[in-house]
Scaffold this motif. Structure first.
Motif, PDB file in Angstrom:
ATOM      1  N   TYR A  25      15.096 -14.690   3.806  1.00 12.93           N
ATOM      2  CA  TYR A  25      14.671 -13.310   3.969  1.00 12.93           C
ATOM      3  C   TYR A  25      14.924 -12.540   2.691  1.00 12.93           C
ATOM      4  O   TYR A  25      16.013 -12.558   2.143  1.00 12.93           O
ATOM      5  N   SER A  26      13.893 -11.888   2.205  1.00 10.54           N
ATOM      6  CA  SER A  26      14.106 -10.994   1.074  1.00 10.54           C
ATOM      7  C   SER A  26      13.541  -9.634   1.451  1.00 10.54           C
ATOM      8  O   SER A  26      12.344  -9.481   1.724  1.00 10.54           O
ATOM      9  N   LEU A  27      14.419  -8.671   1.518  1.00 10.73           N
ATOM     10  CA  LEU A  27      14.107  -7.318   1.942  1.00 10.73           C
ATOM     11  C   LEU A  27      13.084  -6.669   1.010  1.00 10.73           C
ATOM     12  O   LEU A  27      13.246  -6.703  -0.199  1.00 10.73           O
ATOM     13  N   THR A  28      12.033  -6.115   1.608  1.00 12.28           N
ATOM     14  CA  THR A  28      11.044  -5.407   0.793  1.00 12.28           C
ATOM     15  C   THR A  28      11.567  -3.999   0.510  1.00 12.28           C
ATOM     16  O   THR A  28      11.907  -3.272   1.439  1.00 12.28           O
ATOM     17  N   THR A  29      11.620  -3.630  -0.771  1.00  6.67           N
ATOM     18  CA  THR A  29      12.171  -2.310  -1.101  1.00  6.67           C
ATOM     19  C   THR A  29      11.127  -1.364  -1.698  1.00  6.67           C
ATOM     20  O   THR A  29      11.294  -0.163  -1.682  1.00  6.67           O
ATOM     21  N   THR A  30      10.061  -1.931  -2.254  1.00  9.11           N
ATOM     22  CA  THR A  30       8.980  -1.082  -2.738  1.00  9.11           C
ATOM     23  C   THR A  30       7.702  -1.587  -2.093  1.00  9.11           C
ATOM     24  O   THR A  30       7.700  -2.660  -1.502  1.00  9.11           O
ATOM     25  N   MET A  31       6.634  -0.826  -2.231  1.00  7.96           N
ATOM     26  CA  MET A  31       5.401  -1.308  -1.633  1.00  7.96           C
ATOM     27  C   MET A  31       4.734  -2.310  -2.558  1.00  7.96           C
ATOM     28  O   MET A  31       4.395  -1.998  -3.684  1.00  7.96           O
ATOM     29  N   ASP A  32       4.584  -3.536  -2.073  1.00 10.82           N
ATOM     30  CA  ASP A  32       3.879  -4.552  -2.850  1.00 10.82           C
ATOM     31  C   ASP A  32       2.422  -4.581  -2.402  1.00 10.82           C
ATOM     32  O   ASP A  32       2.157  -4.516  -1.210  1.00 10.82           O
ATOM     33  N   VAL A  33       1.531  -4.697  -3.350  1.00 11.09           N
ATOM     34  CA  VAL A  33       0.126  -4.819  -2.982  1.00 11.09           C
ATOM     35  C   VAL A  33      -0.348  -6.231  -3.286  1.00 11.09           C
ATOM     36  O   VAL A  33      -0.247  -6.699  -4.415  1.00 11.09           O
ATOM     37  N   ILE A  34      -0.799  -6.913  -2.246  1.00 12.03           N
ATOM     38  CA  ILE A  34      -1.279  -8.287  -2.401  1.00 12.03           C
ATOM     39  C   ILE A  34      -2.771  -8.291  -2.071  1.00 12.03           C
ATOM     40  O   ILE A  34      -3.180  -7.811  -1.019  1.00 12.03           O
ATOM     41  N   ALA A  83      14.113   2.277   6.807  1.00 14.13           N
ATOM     42  CA  ALA A  83      13.802   3.699   6.677  1.00 14.13           C
ATOM     43  C   ALA A  83      13.970   4.239   5.257  1.00 14.13           C
ATOM     44  O   ALA A  83      13.078   4.892   4.714  1.00 14.13           O
ATOM     45  N   MET A  84      15.094   3.914   4.663  1.00  8.92           N
ATOM     46  CA  MET A  84      15.396   4.455   3.352  1.00  8.92           C
ATOM     47  C   MET A  84      14.325   4.105   2.307  1.00  8.92           C
ATOM     48  O   MET A  84      13.890   4.935   1.520  1.00  8.92           O
ATOM     49  N   PHE A  85      13.856   2.864   2.334  1.00 10.85           N
ATOM     50  CA  PHE A  85      12.840   2.435   1.371  1.00 10.85           C
ATOM     51  C   PHE A  85      11.457   2.910   1.784  1.00 10.85           C
ATOM     52  O   PHE A  85      10.619   3.243   0.958  1.00 10.85           O
ATOM     53  N   TYR A  86      11.241   2.944   3.089  1.00 10.59           N
ATOM     54  CA  TYR A  86       9.947   3.395   3.577  1.00 10.59           C
ATOM     55  C   TYR A  86       9.658   4.813   3.096  1.00 10.59           C
ATOM     56  O   TYR A  86       8.568   5.128   2.626  1.00 10.59           O
ATOM     57  N   GLU A  87      10.673   5.669   3.200  1.00  8.13           N
ATOM     58  CA  GLU A  87      10.478   7.073   2.826  1.00  8.13           C
ATOM     59  C   GLU A  87      10.083   7.244   1.362  1.00  8.13           C
ATOM     60  O   GLU A  87       9.352   8.159   1.014  1.00  8.13           O
ATOM     61  N   MET A  88      10.546   6.335   0.516  1.00  5.17           N
ATOM     62  CA  MET A  88      10.205   6.452  -0.897  1.00  5.17           C
ATOM     63  C   MET A  88       8.786   5.986  -1.208  1.00  5.17           C
ATOM     64  O   MET A  88       8.234   6.347  -2.229  1.00  5.17           O
ATOM     65  N   THR A  89       8.221   5.160  -0.331  1.00  7.74           N
ATOM     66  CA  THR A  89       6.906   4.597  -0.644  1.00  7.74           C
ATOM     67  C   THR A  89       5.786   5.208   0.185  1.00  7.74           C
ATOM     68  O   THR A  89       4.610   4.921  -0.028  1.00  7.74           O
ATOM     69  N   GLU A  90       6.149   6.067   1.127  1.00  7.99           N
ATOM     70  CA  GLU A  90       5.187   6.634   2.066  1.00  7.99           C
ATOM     71  C   GLU A  90       3.977   7.271   1.368  1.00  7.99           C
ATOM     72  O   GLU A  90       2.851   7.179   1.861  1.00  7.99           O
ATOM     73  N   GLY A  91       4.236   7.900   0.215  1.00  7.08           N
ATOM     74  CA  GLY A  91       3.167   8.572  -0.516  1.00  7.08           C
ATOM     75  C   GLY A  91       2.036   7.640  -0.929  1.00  7.08           C
ATOM     76  O   GLY A  91       0.903   8.067  -1.134  1.00  7.08           O
ATOM     77  N   LEU A  92       2.318   6.355  -1.022  1.00  6.69           N
ATOM     78  CA  LEU A  92       1.317   5.385  -1.475  1.00  6.69           C
ATOM     79  C   LEU A  92       0.357   4.963  -0.358  1.00  6.69           C
ATOM     80  O   LEU A  92      -0.538   4.161  -0.576  1.00  6.69           O
ATOM     81  N   TRP A  93       0.580   5.509   0.837  1.00  3.26           N
ATOM     82  CA  TRP A  93      -0.273   5.130   1.963  1.00  3.26           C
ATOM     83  C   TRP A  93      -1.564   5.922   2.053  1.00  3.26           C
ATOM     84  O   TRP A  93      -2.365   5.715   2.955  1.00  3.26           O
ATOM     85  N   ASP A  94      -1.762   6.843   1.125  1.00  5.75           N
ATOM     86  CA  ASP A  94      -2.893   7.736   1.173  1.00  5.75           C
ATOM     87  C   ASP A  94      -4.239   7.031   1.364  1.00  5.75           C
ATOM     88  O   ASP A  94      -4.485   5.999   0.787  1.00  5.75           O
ATOM     89  N   GLN A  95      -5.067   7.625   2.211  1.00  8.12           N
ATOM     90  CA  GLN A  95      -6.427   7.123   2.467  1.00  8.12           C
ATOM     91  C   GLN A  95      -6.513   5.641   2.821  1.00  8.12           C
ATOM     92  O   GLN A  95      -7.220   4.870   2.167  1.00  8.12           O
ATOM     93  N   PRO A  96      -5.827   5.222   3.850  1.00  4.87           N
ATOM     94  CA  PRO A  96      -5.912   3.812   4.249  1.00  4.87           C
ATOM     95  C   PRO A  96      -7.294   3.476   4.824  1.00  4.87           C
ATOM     96  O   PRO A  96      -7.980   4.358   5.333  1.00  4.87           O
ATOM     97  N   GLY A  97      -7.686   2.204   4.711  1.00  7.90           N
ATOM     98  CA  GLY A  97      -8.961   1.765   5.249  1.00  7.90           C
ATOM     99  C   GLY A  97      -8.799   0.888   6.475  1.00  7.90           C
ATOM    100  O   GLY A  97      -9.748   0.650   7.210  1.00  7.90           O
ATOM    101  N   ALA A  98      -7.597   0.374   6.685  1.00  5.38           N
ATOM    102  CA  ALA A  98      -7.320  -0.475   7.839  1.00  5.38           C
ATOM    103  C   ALA A  98      -5.807  -0.539   8.032  1.00  5.38           C
ATOM    104  O   ALA A  98      -5.050  -0.270   7.105  1.00  5.38           O
TER     105      ALA A  98
END
Ligand SMILES: Nc1nc2c(ncn2[C@@H]2O[C@H](COP(=O)(O)OP(=O)(O)OP(=O)(O)O)[C@@H](O)[C@H]2O)c(=O)[nH]1
Ligand SMILES: [Mg+2]
Lengths: 135, 186
Positions: free
Chosen positions: B36-45, B69-84
């Motif tokens: 298990y490796s904890l995801t801390t930033t948003m990775d785009v694959i 939660a702590m990491f989610y809050e920092m990356t939330e801004g990158l969710w803008d305009q999702p398509g799916a």
């Protein structure tokens, strides 16, 4: 002499030098083919861009753009040989009416050497937008 | 031939298996990350999916988001305009299932589109002895929110690509409808 409305047509020597999204059933060339039944579609995500390179010396007073699902549009111009060094020309929030192609007239004042018009669709509806024509 | 692009948010509680599913899908089932490796930033694959009988492809931009939660809050801004959207829970964790509603709300608040293609994924079905969420229960919840439901076991390589393929398909369908609509308007 060139009549208004002629400049952005492939028959007048205009060409699409860049388009960010592609479906070859609805290519960006449809924007300048002069056929009212064809259109370019964007294929997901925004912004989406296209550049139309005009032929010869131009004086442009008005840009007319026919679109559907486009919310916010920016136009840049460049008068250099290569499509670089774009300067902002206009910024528009388009009134989107569901189920309709919308015609927007934008008054501009552009003169100069061979000109590139760079259109950037910043926001659209439902990830896909259509551009029928520019004049 | 057309090439579509969809920004797909993959969300859900921490440790439900989001990164594992994405890595498996990316590598066509050849790479199961053991530790298990904890995801801390948003990775785009990114991964390209062929749409059967159409000649079209959909490029999915899978946004692997942190569940903590702590990491989610920092990356939330990158969710803008999702398509799916792809919501994942762990079938052995009741909490991860009940939190899906909150994840869904968060994603929906990032879009102005009335409709967002989405799937719900119940992962870790290999741990059948510890199962805490029944299939029928998850199916009902998914249906009531307009999501398609899938069960997967990343560990046993079961169904891991189905949810992503389904998303690509619905996105493609939406595009076709849009094009038909444009045609009818001109
Ligand atoms: N038994 C079992 N374990 C799994 C399965 N899928 C993932 N795991 C394990 O669950 C743990 C967490 O998986 P991740 O994919 O990192 O979880 P995540 O949802 O990305 O978690 P965050 O990054 O913290 O949000 C890892 O140790 C995986 O090996 C599965 O189908 N079955
Ligand atoms: Mg992760």
């Amino acid at each position: 002499m060139t009549r208004a409305g002629d400049l952005c047509l492939s028959s007048a020597g205009a060409r699409v030098s860049l388009a960010t999204s592609s479906d070859d059933r609805h290519p960006a060339e449809c924007i300048i083919d002069g056929n009212p039944e064809t259109f370019w579609t964007t294929t997901g995500m925004f912004p989406q861009e296209f550049i139309i390179s005009l032929n010869g010396l131009q004086k442009i007073g008005k840009i007319i753009i026919e679109s559907s699902s486009v919310r916010s549009l920016k136009i840049y111009t460049s008068a250099t040989k290569e499509p670089t060094d774009f300067e902002p020309c206009t910024d528009r929030e388009l009134e989107h009416v569901e189920g309709q192609f919308h015609t927007e007239e934008i008054t501009v004042s552009i003169t100069g050497r061979p000109i590139d018009l760079h259109f950037s669709i910043l926001q659209g509806l439902l990830w896909f937008a259509g551009i029928g024509a520019t004049m | 031939m057309g090439k579509l692009s969809a920004k797909c948010i993959v969300a859900g509680d921490s440790t439900v298996g989001k990164s594992t599913l994405i890595q498996l899908f990316r590598s066509d089932g050849s790479h199961f990350p053991k530790n298990y490796s904890l995801t801390t930033t948003m990775d785009v694959i990114t991964k390209t999916v062929q749409i059967p009988d159409s000649g079209d492809i959909v490029e999915l931009f899978l946004c692997d988001s942190p569940g903590k939660a702590m990491f989610y809050e920092m990356t939330e801004g990158l969710w803008d305009q999702p398509g799916a959207l792809c919501l994942v829970f762990d079938v052995t964790s009741e909490t991860s299932f009940s939190n899906c509603g909150r994840w869904l709300q968060r994603i929906k608040s990032k879009t102005t589109s009335p409709y967002l293609p989405g799937v719900l994924v119940g992962n870790k079905t290999d741990l059948s002895g510890r199962r805490a969420v029944e299939k029928i229960q998850a199916e009902e919840w998914a249906a009531s929110h307009g999501l398609e439901y899938f069960e997967t076991s990343a560990k046993e390589l079961e169904n891991f690509d189905q949810p992503f393929r389904a998303l690509a398909k619905s996105f493609h369908r939406l595009y076709q409808e849009r094009v038909e609509n444009f045609k009818s308007l001109l």
